[in-house]
Structure formats: C-alpha cells, structure tokens
Design an enzyme around this catalytic site. Structure first.
Site, PDB file in Angstrom:
ATOM      1  N   VAL A 117     120.082  69.118  -0.946  1.00  0.00           N
ATOM      2  CA  VAL A 117     119.572  68.994  -2.312  1.00  0.00           C
ATOM      3  C   VAL A 117     119.913  67.638  -2.932  1.00  0.00           C
ATOM      4  O   VAL A 117     119.513  67.354  -4.056  1.00  0.00           O
ATOM      5  CB  VAL A 117     120.097  70.147  -3.207  1.00  0.00           C
ATOM      6  CG1 VAL A 117     119.558  71.480  -2.710  1.00  0.00           C
ATOM      7  CG2 VAL A 117     121.620  70.177  -3.257  1.00  0.00           C
ATOM      8  N   HIS A 151     115.135  73.212  -0.253  1.00  0.00           N
ATOM      9  CA  HIS A 151     116.010  74.026  -1.098  1.00  0.00           C
ATOM     10  C   HIS A 151     116.192  73.467  -2.500  1.00  0.00           C
ATOM     11  O   HIS A 151     117.141  73.806  -3.195  1.00  0.00           O
ATOM     12  CB  HIS A 151     117.373  74.216  -0.401  1.00  0.00           C
ATOM     13  CG  HIS A 151     117.256  74.939   0.898  1.00  0.00           C
ATOM     14  ND1 HIS A 151     118.151  74.789   1.945  1.00  0.00           N
ATOM     15  CD2 HIS A 151     116.324  75.833   1.338  1.00  0.00           C
ATOM     16  CE1 HIS A 151     117.786  75.551   2.952  1.00  0.00           C
ATOM     17  NE2 HIS A 151     116.680  76.194   2.616  1.00  0.00           N
ATOM     18  N   SER A 191     122.752  73.304  12.753  1.00  0.00           N
ATOM     19  CA  SER A 191     122.756  74.044  14.019  1.00  0.00           C
ATOM     20  C   SER A 191     121.732  75.176  14.004  1.00  0.00           C
ATOM     21  O   SER A 191     121.843  76.149  14.751  1.00  0.00           O
ATOM     22  CB  SER A 191     124.157  74.593  14.325  1.00  0.00           C
ATOM     23  OG  SER A 191     124.669  75.307  13.220  1.00  0.00           O
TER      24      SER A 191
END
EC number: 2.3.1.286
Length: 230
Positions: A90, A106, A174
């Site tokens: 963000v 996001h 990941s």
C-alpha cells in the site's frame, strides 16, 4: 520492434528492505496490534479512532522510507520492457522509484476513501486523516485500504495484465495471500516465470518457475543479468 510485456507481482518483502514492516510476522501481530483490529470493517466499526491512528502512523512511516535497489531496478527496466507492476503493498515506493504503471491490489496509504461509498477516493497531501474529515456525501473519510473481508476491486485489471505477460516476476511474496496469489495462474504457459523471495514456497510450484532464493534487491541484480542477456 515492440517491447516485451513484463508483469511483476510484488509483495511485502520488497518494501521490507526499505524499512516498512510487514504484518505477517511470526507473532501474528502488525505493529503490536491484532490484524483484525486494524484491518477489517469490524475493527473500524469497533474503534474508529484506533484504526485512523494506526494508518496515520503507517503513512508517516512510509513517507520517511525510500525506494531500495529492487524498486529502482524495476523502474529502470522500463527502458527495455513494457512493465506493469501489480503490488500487494500500500506504499508508493514503486512510483517514487520511477515506475509508471502500478496496480495497487490492496489500496494506497496516500489516499482516503469515503466510509459510505468506496468508489469515492481522494488523494492525501499530508499523512493524517482526521476525525471530521468528510467525503462529499458527508461520511467520514477512512484509509483507502482493502481490509479483510472486502472485495479486491483491482483484481480484474491485474488478471488482464498477467494474461498478456511475456515475462512474469513474483518478488517479495511467497504466494500465500489470496486472491493475489492466484494471479500467476492466468499467466500464459509460454511466458518466462521467475520468483524472487527469501522463502520459496514449500508447496510444488509449476516447474517452469525459476526460483531465486534471495532478498529482493539481490535477486533483482541476478534477474536483470538474466533477462538483459536474452
């Protein structure tokens, strides 16, 4: 000759090198707060002042941080490739490094949105959202952050970009946060795929994914050499 399409999915690991903390620490806390207290509609409804203070501090922290080598190298590669960065982060470190096409899945710390209508989004020229700052409909402004349980409105844009990739890079994540982690499934089978992270997922990745088990900045140095030689 047109440039190859290079699509990047970046996560917390790339910003962590610039000093921005991730909430996915082993204790499950984000800056000593339970994640659901500060990153959910329920948390907002329960304690609006806490949520505002939390993101005001995150915003101030992010403004004091600087892009690192990984951010800068990705921006510089725009000279050679048609790059779109899809980020779970963000902060605005990709933009400050010089990247021109960034999709924030996001949300963005340096914007506010209406607490009534999420489509009403406003840029911030300071690091605080204060109680009493209202949108044009008269509702309180809140952080422009996609919280747990909310829709991810930029997913369709991200999928559309991934589906056009000649090269696809996952960096600093990941692939455990959904729906963002599913974006790699839309990448063409003909694309070259790379993953740079200190923690390579322990589940079986597509064998076509070339993994570089390094921090973001070191991994970018290695990747740069590989793709510029081709």
């Amino acid at each position: 000759m047109s440039k190859k399409k290079f699509v990047v999915l970046s996560g917390a690991g790339i910003s962590q090198e610039s000093g921005i903390k991730t909430f996915r620490d082993s204790n499950g806390l984000w800056e000593n707060h339970d994640i659901m207290e500060v990153a959910s509609p329920q948390g907002w409804n329960k304690n609006r002042a806490l949520v505002q203070e939390f993101y005001n501090l995150r915003r101030k922290q992010a403004q004091e941080c600087q892009p690192n080598t990984a951010h800068i190298k990705l921006a510089q590669l725009e000279d050679k490739f048609d790059i779109t960065i899809i980020t779970q982060n963000v902060d605005d470190l990709h933009e400050r490094a010089g990247s021109s096409k960034v999709i924030h899945l996001h949300g963005e710390l340096n914007k506010a949105q209406s607490s009534f209508n999420p489509d009403l989004v406003y840029p911030l020229d300071h690091w605080e959202i204060k109680e009493g700052q209202l949108c044009e409909l008269g509702s309180q402004l809140r952080p422009h952050i996609v919280w747990f349980g909310e829709m991810v409105p930029k997913m369709s844009d991200a999928i559309e970009e991934a589906a056009k990739a000649d090269i696809f890079l996952v960096i600093g994540t990941s692939l455990q946060v959904y729906p963002a982690a599913s974006i790699i499934e839309y990448v063409p089978s003909t694309a070259k795929k790379f993953l740079i992270d200190l923690q390579i997922p322990d589940y079986k990745l597509d064998p076509s994914v070339i993994c570089i088990e390094k921090k973001a900045s070191d991994g970018m140095k290695e990747l740069e050499n590989v793709i510029l030689e081709e």
